[in-house]
Design a protein around this motif. Structure first.
Motif, PDB file in Angstrom:
ATOM      1  N   PRO A   1       0.218  -0.939   0.257  1.00 45.79           N
ATOM      2  CA  PRO A   1       0.346  -0.194  -0.045  1.00 45.79           C
ATOM      3  C   PRO A   1       0.880   1.242   0.348  1.00 45.79           C
ATOM      4  O   PRO A   1       2.179   1.449   0.366  1.00 45.79           O
ATOM      5  CB  PRO A   1      -0.895   0.147   1.178  1.00 45.79           C
ATOM      6  CG  PRO A   1      -0.534  -1.406   2.226  1.00 45.79           C
ATOM      7  CD  PRO A   1       0.601  -2.130   1.245  1.00 45.79           C
ATOM      8  N   GLY A   2       0.429   2.221  -0.460  1.00 47.26           N
ATOM      9  CA  GLY A   2       1.030   3.513  -0.739  1.00 47.26           C
ATOM     10  C   GLY A   2      -0.226   4.744  -0.579  1.00 47.26           C
ATOM     11  O   GLY A   2      -1.093   4.578  -0.970  1.00 47.26           O
ATOM     12  N   LYS A   3       0.626   5.965  -0.376  1.00 44.89           N
ATOM     13  CA  LYS A   3      -0.559   7.115  -0.740  1.00 44.89           C
ATOM     14  C   LYS A   3       0.644   7.971  -1.746  1.00 44.89           C
ATOM     15  O   LYS A   3       1.784   8.302  -1.287  1.00 44.89           O
ATOM     16  CB  LYS A   3      -0.327   7.574   0.540  1.00 44.89           C
ATOM     17  CG  LYS A   3      -1.798   8.421   0.639  1.00 44.89           C
ATOM     18  CD  LYS A   3      -1.919   8.675   2.953  1.00 44.89           C
ATOM     19  CE  LYS A   3      -2.178  10.350   2.686  1.00 44.89           C
ATOM     20  NZ  LYS A   3      -2.823  10.454   4.084  1.00 44.89           N
TER      21      LYS A   3
ATOM     22  N   PHE B   1       4.681   9.771  -4.548  1.00 45.73           N
ATOM     23  CA  PHE B   1       4.246   8.363  -3.416  1.00 45.73           C
ATOM     24  C   PHE B   1       4.947   8.002  -2.238  1.00 45.73           C
ATOM     25  O   PHE B   1       6.172   7.954  -2.614  1.00 45.73           O
ATOM     26  CB  PHE B   1       3.372   7.904  -4.053  1.00 45.73           C
ATOM     27  CG  PHE B   1       4.457   6.795  -5.069  1.00 45.73           C
ATOM     28  CD1 PHE B   1       4.804   5.911  -5.134  1.00 45.73           C
ATOM     29  CD2 PHE B   1       4.765   7.275  -6.408  1.00 45.73           C
ATOM     30  CE1 PHE B   1       5.932   4.520  -5.339  1.00 45.73           C
ATOM     31  CE2 PHE B   1       5.202   6.568  -7.171  1.00 45.73           C
ATOM     32  CZ  PHE B   1       6.145   5.013  -7.301  1.00 45.73           C
TER      33      PHE B   1
ATOM     34  N   TYR C   1       5.532   4.347   0.431  1.00 42.04           N
ATOM     35  CA  TYR C   1       4.756   3.619   0.613  1.00 42.04           C
ATOM     36  C   TYR C   1       6.030   2.414   1.980  1.00 42.04           C
ATOM     37  O   TYR C   1       7.408   3.647   1.833  1.00 42.04           O
ATOM     38  CB  TYR C   1       5.155   2.698  -0.755  1.00 42.04           C
ATOM     39  CG  TYR C   1       6.681   2.600  -1.441  1.00 42.04           C
ATOM     40  CD1 TYR C   1       7.506   1.199  -0.901  1.00 42.04           C
ATOM     41  CD2 TYR C   1       6.918   3.769  -1.917  1.00 42.04           C
ATOM     42  CE1 TYR C   1       8.618   1.328  -1.708  1.00 42.04           C
ATOM     43  CE2 TYR C   1       8.005   3.843  -2.640  1.00 42.04           C
ATOM     44  CZ  TYR C   1       9.539   2.447  -2.284  1.00 42.04           C
ATOM     45  OH  TYR C   1      10.121   2.960  -3.542  1.00 42.04           O
TER      46      TYR C   1
ATOM     47  N   ALA D   1      -4.525  10.052  -2.219  1.00 44.37           N
ATOM     48  CA  ALA D   1      -5.378   9.168  -2.961  1.00 44.37           C
ATOM     49  C   ALA D   1      -4.072   8.001  -2.231  1.00 44.37           C
ATOM     50  O   ALA D   1      -3.119   7.459  -2.124  1.00 44.37           O
ATOM     51  CB  ALA D   1      -5.133   8.813  -4.379  1.00 44.37           C
ATOM     52  N   GLU D   2      -4.578   6.181  -1.867  1.00 44.45           N
ATOM     53  CA  GLU D   2      -4.430   5.462  -1.669  1.00 44.45           C
ATOM     54  C   GLU D   2      -3.939   4.509  -2.629  1.00 44.45           C
ATOM     55  O   GLU D   2      -4.487   4.544  -4.078  1.00 44.45           O
ATOM     56  CB  GLU D   2      -5.292   4.535  -0.583  1.00 44.45           C
ATOM     57  CG  GLU D   2      -5.961   5.703   0.540  1.00 44.45           C
ATOM     58  CD  GLU D   2      -4.643   5.068   2.005  1.00 44.45           C
ATOM     59  OE1 GLU D   2      -3.452   4.292   1.365  1.00 44.45           O
ATOM     60  OE2 GLU D   2      -4.495   6.337   2.093  1.00 44.45           O
TER      61      GLU D   2
ATOM     62  N   THR E   1      -1.157   1.179  -4.923  1.00 44.49           N
ATOM     63  CA  THR E   1      -0.647   0.216  -4.459  1.00 44.49           C
ATOM     64  C   THR E   1       0.181   0.074  -5.264  1.00 44.49           C
ATOM     65  O   THR E   1       0.834   0.858  -6.304  1.00 44.49           O
ATOM     66  CB  THR E   1      -1.297  -0.968  -4.829  1.00 44.49           C
ATOM     67  OG1 THR E   1      -2.617  -1.333  -4.642  1.00 44.49           O
ATOM     68  CG2 THR E   1      -0.514  -2.001  -5.399  1.00 44.49           C
TER      69      THR E   1
END
Length: 182
Positions: free
Chosen positions: A41-43, A77, A79, A113-114, A116
Motif C-alpha cells: 500500500p502507498g499514498k 508517493f 510507501y 489517494a491510496e 498500490t
C-alpha cells in the motif's frame, strides 16, 4: 532504378525497423521485470504539473539544438517496506515526452489517494504505481516495424519502372538514384 540502390533503400528501412524492434524489446523486458515486483500500500503525497526545459534537435536549415518548455505530471508517493518508509517520483513505466495527458494523469493520481505501489524486492527504493504499457502497444510497434519493411520493399521494387519512365525528363538523369533515395 539500380539494383544496389534498391537494396540500399530496403536496407535502410530494415535498419530503421530493427531499431524500432530493439527499442520495443528493451521496453518489453523492462515491463516483464516489473511484473515480478511486489505490491504494497502507498499514498500520493504530491500531484502537480511541473514545467521542464526539454532539448530537441533542429531539422532543416536550423541544425542547432533548441529547447522548449513542456509540462509533465510530477507525482510523488510514499510507501513502506519492512517497516521502512520510502518515497518515489517514478510513477509509471511508460515514457513521458511531456504535454501529453497531463490533466488526466493528475486526475488519476490525486494528492492523498491510496494506491498500490509495486517495489523491487532487491532494492525497495525503486518503485512504480503503474507497471504496464497500454493494451496493444507492443503489438503495434512490431506491426509498425514489419509494415515499414514490407512497404519499403513494395515501393522500391514497384516504383522502379515509374522512375525509369521519368528519367529522360529530369534535368540531371544521372542523379535519379539520389533523388529516389531522398
Amino acid at each position: 532504378m539500380e539494383l544496389e540502390l534498391k537494396f540500399l533503400l530496403v536496407g535502410f528501412a530494415c535498419a530503421l525497423a530493427g531499431m524500432l524492434s530493439l527499442i520495443t524489446f528493451v521496453k518489453w523486458r523492462e515491463v516483464q521485470a516489473l511484473s515480478h515486483w511486489l505490491p504494497t500500500p502507498g499514498k500520493i503525497i504530491s500531484s502537480r504539473v511541473e514545467a521542464r526545459e526539454v532539448r530537441s534537435s533542429g531539422f532543416g536549415s536550423d541544425s542547432s539544438d533548441t529547447t522548449e518548455m513542456r509540462n509533465f505530471p510530477a507525482i510523488t508517493f510514499e510507501y513502506k517496506v519492512g517497516g521502512k518508509k520510502f518515497q518515489s517520483s517514478r510513477y509509471s513505466v511508460k515514457e513521458n515526452l511531456g504535454n501529453f495527458e497531463v490533466p488526466e494523469t493528475l486526475a488519476q493520481f490525486p494528492r492523498g489517494a491510496e494506491v498500490t505501489v509495486f517495489y523491487n524486492p532487491a532494492d525497495p527504493s525503486k518503485a512504480v504505481i503503474e507497471r504496464t504499457m497500454p493494451d496493444g502497444a507492443f503489438k503495434f510497434m512490431f506491426q509498425l516495424s514489419a509494415g515499414l519493411v514490407i512497404v519499403a520493399a513494395v515501393l522500391v521494387f514497384s516504383v522502379g519502372g515509374l522512375l525509369e519512365a521519368i528519367r529522360p525528363h529530369l534535368p540531371k538523369p544521372q542523379n535519379l538514384g539520389a533523388a529516389a533515395l531522398l
